[in-house]
Design an enzyme around this catalytic site. Sequence first.
Site, mmCIF file in Angstrom:
data_model
loop_
_atom_site.group_PDB
_atom_site.id
_atom_site.type_symbol
_atom_site.label_atom_id
_atom_site.label_comp_id
_atom_site.label_asym_id
_atom_site.label_seq_id
_atom_site.Cartn_x
_atom_site.Cartn_y
_atom_site.Cartn_z
ATOM 1 N N SER A 17 0.099 -1.265 0.428
ATOM 2 C CA SER A 17 0.050 0.121 0.259
ATOM 3 C C SER A 17 1.044 1.110 0.563
ATOM 4 O O SER A 17 1.611 1.054 0.773
ATOM 5 C CB SER A 17 -1.214 0.013 1.380
ATOM 6 O OG SER A 17 -1.829 1.200 0.925
ATOM 7 N N LYS A 68 -13.710 -4.774 2.926
ATOM 8 C CA LYS A 68 -14.681 -3.661 2.433
ATOM 9 C C LYS A 68 -16.540 -3.793 3.119
ATOM 10 O O LYS A 68 -16.692 -3.298 3.672
ATOM 11 C CB LYS A 68 -14.900 -2.910 1.231
ATOM 12 C CG LYS A 68 -13.323 -2.273 0.892
ATOM 13 C CD LYS A 68 -13.753 -1.665 -0.755
ATOM 14 C CE LYS A 68 -11.926 -1.199 -0.830
ATOM 15 N NZ LYS A 68 -11.763 -0.591 -1.580
ATOM 16 N N ALA A 130 -17.366 -9.198 -9.037
ATOM 17 C CA ALA A 130 -18.241 -8.836 -8.114
ATOM 18 C C ALA A 130 -17.987 -8.232 -6.861
ATOM 19 O O ALA A 130 -18.945 -8.611 -5.895
ATOM 20 C CB ALA A 130 -19.104 -9.952 -8.434
ATOM 21 N N ARG A 154 -16.560 -15.640 -11.967
ATOM 22 C CA ARG A 154 -16.900 -16.993 -11.610
ATOM 23 C C ARG A 154 -18.325 -17.376 -11.136
ATOM 24 O O ARG A 154 -18.661 -18.221 -11.325
ATOM 25 C CB ARG A 154 -15.936 -17.235 -11.406
ATOM 26 C CG ARG A 154 -14.451 -17.195 -12.001
ATOM 27 C CD ARG A 154 -12.953 -17.474 -10.501
ATOM 28 N NE ARG A 154 -13.081 -16.812 -9.930
ATOM 29 C CZ ARG A 154 -12.047 -17.619 -9.403
ATOM 30 N NH1 ARG A 154 -10.809 -18.499 -9.753
ATOM 31 N NH2 ARG A 154 -12.099 -16.394 -8.014
ATOM 32 N N LEU A 213 -8.145 -1.405 -11.007
ATOM 33 C CA LEU A 213 -8.623 -0.845 -10.335
ATOM 34 C C LEU A 213 -7.493 -0.679 -9.143
ATOM 35 O O LEU A 213 -7.121 -0.720 -8.336
ATOM 36 C CB LEU A 213 -9.259 -1.400 -9.368
ATOM 37 C CG LEU A 213 -11.007 -1.145 -9.638
ATOM 38 C CD1 LEU A 213 -12.086 -1.573 -8.861
ATOM 39 C CD2 LEU A 213 -11.146 0.319 -9.951
ATOM 40 N N GLY A 237 -4.932 1.862 -11.453
ATOM 41 C CA GLY A 237 -5.163 2.358 -11.022
ATOM 42 C C GLY A 237 -5.092 3.236 -9.295
ATOM 43 O O GLY A 237 -5.413 4.152 -8.241
#
EC number: 1.1.1.25
Length: 275
Positions: A17, A68, A130, A154, A213, A237
């Site tokens: 990060s 998240k 997703a 998938r 992303l 991203g």
Amino acid sequence: MKQVTKLGVMGNPIGHSLSPEIHLMFAKQFGDEISYDKVEIPLGEFESAIGEMIDEGYHGLNVTIPFKLDAFRCSTKCSSQARQSRAVNTLTFQNNKILGENTDGTGFIRDLEERLKFFVEHKKILILGAGGGVRGILPALMERMPKSVTVANRSVARAQELCDEFGIQSILYDETGSESYDLIVNATPTSLQNKAPLVSPFAFDGCELAYDLVYAAKPTPFMELAKQGGARHASDGLGMLVEQAADSYEIWMGHRPGTQDVYAKLRETLDKSAK
């Protein structure tokens, strides 16, 4: 002496990060006194970790893969964007409450429009994946009135859940080469594993922008596949990371930092590390 505002980012993995560098550059713009830590949380231990962070005096946290959705469930109060997404990437601890926000969508759109000059209205969009990252960007995407949005994943059930919520389409990965798209977004974690997603290279024929992303020093496997398949432009991203971070910083500190110089410095650092 100013009081130090304690901030950080939680994820797994988290070593890659750049968030600490970003937020420290933001703080320098205003002379804010902050600390910003990287915290790797074992899978399945998010909720207990949040309690520990509150006890340690943290004011706010960014949340990244794969927590998240956990952050949304832990929040005692959420913004409308976070409620729509059912995913949270920014937590604020205030008056014994956990406030959840999602800045991914606004950061993503700002990077598309301001840096890349790509506008979503009336465009055909394919999103790969997703998970929580997709949930974060979908509300902001849908507000821009695209011609269509299709999700490939998938897990048919997980993709169908998104489709039912947002009124979009779902397909399997082996169906991705049957149509052309203006924008293809990789929201899978494959680039973190140095792999390309299972999308057909034919999907990129006529694609105006392929957007990963994930950010990296070198073009990601997804970006390489996109260029080979005929995409006119491919981006990682990093710009979204900086823009969503600026929105988080404003939530915590009350003022929004400039992002152009921060992006340029980070890109320069990444480019040097790739040599």
